[in-house]
Write a protein that holds these residues in place. Structure first.
Motif, PDB file in Angstrom:
ATOM      1  N   GLN A   1      -5.421  -6.622 -12.421  1.00 17.38           N
ATOM      2  CA  GLN A   1      -6.346  -6.395 -13.079  1.00 17.38           C
ATOM      3  C   GLN A   1      -6.722  -5.637 -11.198  1.00 17.38           C
ATOM      4  OE1 GLN A   1      -8.099  -5.182 -15.670  1.00 17.38           O
ATOM      5  NE2 GLN A   1      -6.763  -5.717 -16.467  1.00 17.38           N
ATOM      6  N   LEU A   2      -6.521  -6.585 -10.439  1.00 21.14           N
ATOM      7  CA  LEU A   2      -7.087  -6.082  -8.882  1.00 21.14           C
ATOM      8  C   LEU A   2      -6.243  -4.710  -8.829  1.00 21.14           C
ATOM      9  CD1 LEU A   2      -7.378  -9.178  -6.586  1.00 21.14           C
ATOM     10  CD2 LEU A   2      -9.104  -7.974  -8.180  1.00 21.14           C
ATOM     11  N   GLY A   3      -5.488  -5.221  -9.416  1.00 19.87           N
ATOM     12  CA  GLY A   3      -4.433  -3.294  -8.620  1.00 19.87           C
ATOM     13  C   GLY A   3      -4.429  -2.292  -9.754  1.00 19.87           C
ATOM     14  N   MET A   4      -4.953  -2.539 -10.842  1.00 17.26           N
ATOM     15  CA  MET A   4      -5.179  -1.447 -11.830  1.00 17.26           C
ATOM     16  C   MET A   4      -6.205  -0.643 -11.292  1.00 17.26           C
ATOM     17  SD  MET A   4      -3.873  -2.618 -15.378  1.00 17.26           S
ATOM     18  CE  MET A   4      -2.855  -4.882 -15.464  1.00 17.26           C
ATOM     19  N   GLN A   5      -7.446  -0.859 -10.045  1.00 17.56           N
ATOM     20  CA  GLN A   5      -7.931  -0.339  -9.837  1.00 17.56           C
ATOM     21  C   GLN A   5      -8.213   0.552  -9.106  1.00 17.56           C
ATOM     22  OE1 GLN A   5     -11.172  -3.330  -9.447  1.00 17.56           O
ATOM     23  NE2 GLN A   5     -11.100  -4.226 -11.435  1.00 17.56           N
ATOM     24  N   SER A   6      -7.275   0.682  -7.951  1.00 17.40           N
ATOM     25  CA  SER A   6      -6.293   1.511  -7.187  1.00 17.40           C
ATOM     26  C   SER A   6      -5.673   2.777  -7.818  1.00 17.40           C
ATOM     27  CB  SER A   6      -5.674   0.551  -6.778  1.00 17.40           C
ATOM     28  OG  SER A   6      -5.056   1.544  -5.705  1.00 17.40           O
ATOM     29  N   GLU A   7      -6.364   4.156  -6.406  1.00 17.59           N
ATOM     30  CA  GLU A   7      -6.041   5.289  -7.153  1.00 17.59           C
ATOM     31  C   GLU A   7      -4.994   5.808  -6.002  1.00 17.59           C
ATOM     32  OE1 GLU A   7      -8.944   8.161  -5.756  1.00 17.59           O
ATOM     33  OE2 GLU A   7     -10.610   6.647  -6.892  1.00 17.59           O
ATOM     34  N   ASN A   8      -4.150   4.848  -5.649  1.00 18.16           N
ATOM     35  CA  ASN A   8      -2.669   4.560  -5.002  1.00 18.16           C
ATOM     36  C   ASN A   8      -1.959   4.450  -6.477  1.00 18.16           C
ATOM     37  OD1 ASN A   8      -0.558   4.073  -3.457  1.00 18.16           O
ATOM     38  ND2 ASN A   8      -1.143   3.498  -2.670  1.00 18.16           N
ATOM     39  N   GLU A   9      -1.218   5.122  -6.547  1.00 18.62           N
ATOM     40  CA  GLU A   9      -0.381   5.466  -7.193  1.00 18.62           C
ATOM     41  C   GLU A   9       1.158   4.186  -7.110  1.00 18.62           C
ATOM     42  OE1 GLU A   9       3.380   7.796  -9.226  1.00 18.62           O
ATOM     43  OE2 GLU A   9       1.893   8.832  -8.593  1.00 18.62           O
ATOM     44  N   GLU A  10       1.136   4.373  -5.709  1.00 20.39           N
ATOM     45  CA  GLU A  10       2.504   3.167  -5.423  1.00 20.39           C
ATOM     46  C   GLU A  10       1.840   2.063  -5.327  1.00 20.39           C
ATOM     47  OE1 GLU A  10       2.392   4.001  -0.743  1.00 20.39           O
ATOM     48  OE2 GLU A  10       4.367   5.233  -1.348  1.00 20.39           O
ATOM     49  N   VAL A  11       0.211   1.569  -5.484  1.00 22.43           N
ATOM     50  CA  VAL A  11      -0.202  -0.122  -5.685  1.00 22.43           C
ATOM     51  C   VAL A  11       0.719  -0.139  -7.368  1.00 22.43           C
ATOM     52  CG1 VAL A  11      -2.058  -1.156  -6.431  1.00 22.43           C
ATOM     53  CG2 VAL A  11      -2.023  -0.083  -4.315  1.00 22.43           C
ATOM     54  N   ARG A  12       0.048   1.027  -8.474  1.00 22.90           N
ATOM     55  CA  ARG A  12       0.547   1.162 -10.011  1.00 22.90           C
ATOM     56  C   ARG A  12       1.315   0.767 -10.053  1.00 22.90           C
ATOM     57  NH1 ARG A  12      -3.067   4.923  -9.339  1.00 22.90           N
ATOM     58  NH2 ARG A  12      -1.727   6.274 -10.100  1.00 22.90           N
ATOM     59  N   GLU A  13       2.565   1.059  -9.298  1.00 20.95           N
ATOM     60  CA  GLU A  13       4.110   0.535  -9.520  1.00 20.95           C
ATOM     61  C   GLU A  13       4.482  -0.479  -9.694  1.00 20.95           C
ATOM     62  OE1 GLU A  13       6.722   3.911  -7.089  1.00 20.95           O
ATOM     63  OE2 GLU A  13       5.190   5.548  -8.336  1.00 20.95           O
ATOM     64  N   VAL A  14       3.661  -1.092  -7.975  1.00 19.08           N
ATOM     65  CA  VAL A  14       3.895  -2.974  -8.206  1.00 19.08           C
ATOM     66  C   VAL A  14       3.752  -3.726  -8.912  1.00 19.08           C
ATOM     67  CG1 VAL A  14       3.083  -4.301  -6.787  1.00 19.08           C
ATOM     68  CG2 VAL A  14       3.666  -2.475  -5.339  1.00 19.08           C
ATOM     69  N   ILE A  15       2.524  -3.306 -10.379  1.00 13.93           N
ATOM     70  CA  ILE A  15       2.025  -4.172 -11.254  1.00 13.93           C
ATOM     71  C   ILE A  15       3.935  -3.295 -11.974  1.00 13.93           C
ATOM     72  CG2 ILE A  15       0.741  -3.844 -13.362  1.00 13.93           C
ATOM     73  CD1 ILE A  15      -1.274  -2.614 -11.328  1.00 13.93           C
ATOM     74  N   GLU A  16       4.115  -2.445 -12.696  1.00 17.92           N
ATOM     75  CA  GLU A  16       5.136  -2.388 -13.485  1.00 17.92           C
ATOM     76  C   GLU A  16       6.324  -2.850 -12.229  1.00 17.92           C
ATOM     77  OE1 GLU A  16       5.699   2.295 -12.867  1.00 17.92           O
ATOM     78  OE2 GLU A  16       4.247   2.504 -13.499  1.00 17.92           O
ATOM     79  N   ASP A  17       6.511  -2.928 -11.324  1.00 19.28           N
ATOM     80  CA  ASP A  17       8.135  -3.996 -10.817  1.00 19.28           C
ATOM     81  C   ASP A  17       7.981  -5.211 -11.054  1.00 19.28           C
ATOM     82  OD1 ASP A  17       8.576  -1.437  -9.830  1.00 19.28           O
ATOM     83  OD2 ASP A  17       7.904  -2.351  -7.283  1.00 19.28           O
ATOM     84  N   PHE A  18       6.325  -5.639 -11.410  1.00 16.69           N
ATOM     85  CA  PHE A  18       6.166  -7.081 -11.227  1.00 16.69           C
ATOM     86  C   PHE A  18       5.921  -7.680 -12.989  1.00 16.69           C
ATOM     87  CE2 PHE A  18       6.438  -6.675  -6.777  1.00 16.69           C
ATOM     88  CZ  PHE A  18       7.160  -7.930  -6.192  1.00 16.69           C
ATOM     89  N   GLN A  19       4.878  -6.599 -13.974  1.00 15.35           N
ATOM     90  CA  GLN A  19       5.261  -6.491 -15.613  1.00 15.35           C
ATOM     91  C   GLN A  19       5.660  -7.811 -16.166  1.00 15.35           C
ATOM     92  OE1 GLN A  19       2.455  -4.972 -16.181  1.00 15.35           O
ATOM     93  NE2 GLN A  19       1.915  -5.956 -17.073  1.00 15.35           N
ATOM     94  N   ASN A  20       7.023  -8.206 -16.021  1.00 15.14           N
ATOM     95  CA  ASN A  20       8.247  -8.889 -17.314  1.00 15.14           C
ATOM     96  C   ASN A  20       8.513  -9.687 -16.156  1.00 15.14           C
ATOM     97  OD1 ASN A  20       7.392  -6.713 -18.965  1.00 15.14           O
ATOM     98  ND2 ASN A  20       9.054  -5.552 -17.824  1.00 15.14           N
ATOM     99  N   LEU A  21       7.892 -10.011 -15.319  1.00 14.63           N
ATOM    100  CA  LEU A  21       8.375 -11.384 -14.115  1.00 14.63           C
ATOM    101  C   LEU A  21       7.396 -12.760 -14.816  1.00 14.63           C
ATOM    102  CD1 LEU A  21       9.191 -10.401 -10.993  1.00 14.63           C
ATOM    103  CD2 LEU A  21      10.600 -10.997 -12.704  1.00 14.63           C
TER     104      LEU A  21
END
Length: 104
Positions: free
Chosen positions: A84-104
Motif C-alpha cells: 500500500q505504501l508503494g502503490m501511492q508512489s508516482e514512480n512507475e519503477e516502484v509500482r513494478e516492484v509490487i508486481e515483482d513480489f505480488q505472488n511471493l
C-alpha cells in the motif's frame, strides 16, 4: 525491544530498517536483516509498518525494493500493508516492484 521505552525501541528499529534499505553494500543490509529477525515478532508486527513508513522513501525504487524484500523475509504477513505504501508512489519503477513480489 519491549524492555526499553517505546520511543527508544522504535529508534533502534528505524536505524536497522534504514541500514537494511538504504545501503548499497550487502554487508550492512544482511547484518540489519539478521538483527531485525531477532526482534520479538509480536512487537515487530505491531510497529514495523509504522516505523518503516517514516524512514523509507517509498518513491525510490532501490529503497522500496529493499523494504519489500525485508518484509517478505521477516514479516511476510505485513506484505500487503507495505505494498500500500508503494502503490501511492508516482514512480512507475516502484509500482513494478509490487508486481515483482505480488505472488511471493
Amino acid at each position: 525491544m519491549d524492555e526499553y521505552p517505546l520511543e527508544v525501541s522504535k529508534q533502534v528499529l528505524k536505524i536497522l530498517i534504514q541500514n537494511a534499505c538504504l545501503g548499497q553494500n550487502l554487508g550492512p543490509i544482511e547484518i540489519s536483516r539478521r538483527k531485525i529477525k531477532e526482534i520479538d515478532r509480536t512487537w515487530l508486527k505491531q510497529y514495523f509498518v509504522e516505523v518503516a513508513s517514516t524512514c523509507t522513501n517509498c518513491s525510490d525504487e532501490w529503497e522500496y525494493r529493499r523494504l519489500v524484500e525485508l518484509t517478505i523475509l521477516i514479516v511476510p504477513e505485513l506484505k500487503q500493508e507495505i505494498f500500500q505504501l508503494g502503490m501511492q508512489s508516482e514512480n512507475e519503477e516502484v509500482r513494478e516492484v509490487i508486481e515483482d513480489f505480488q505472488n511471493l
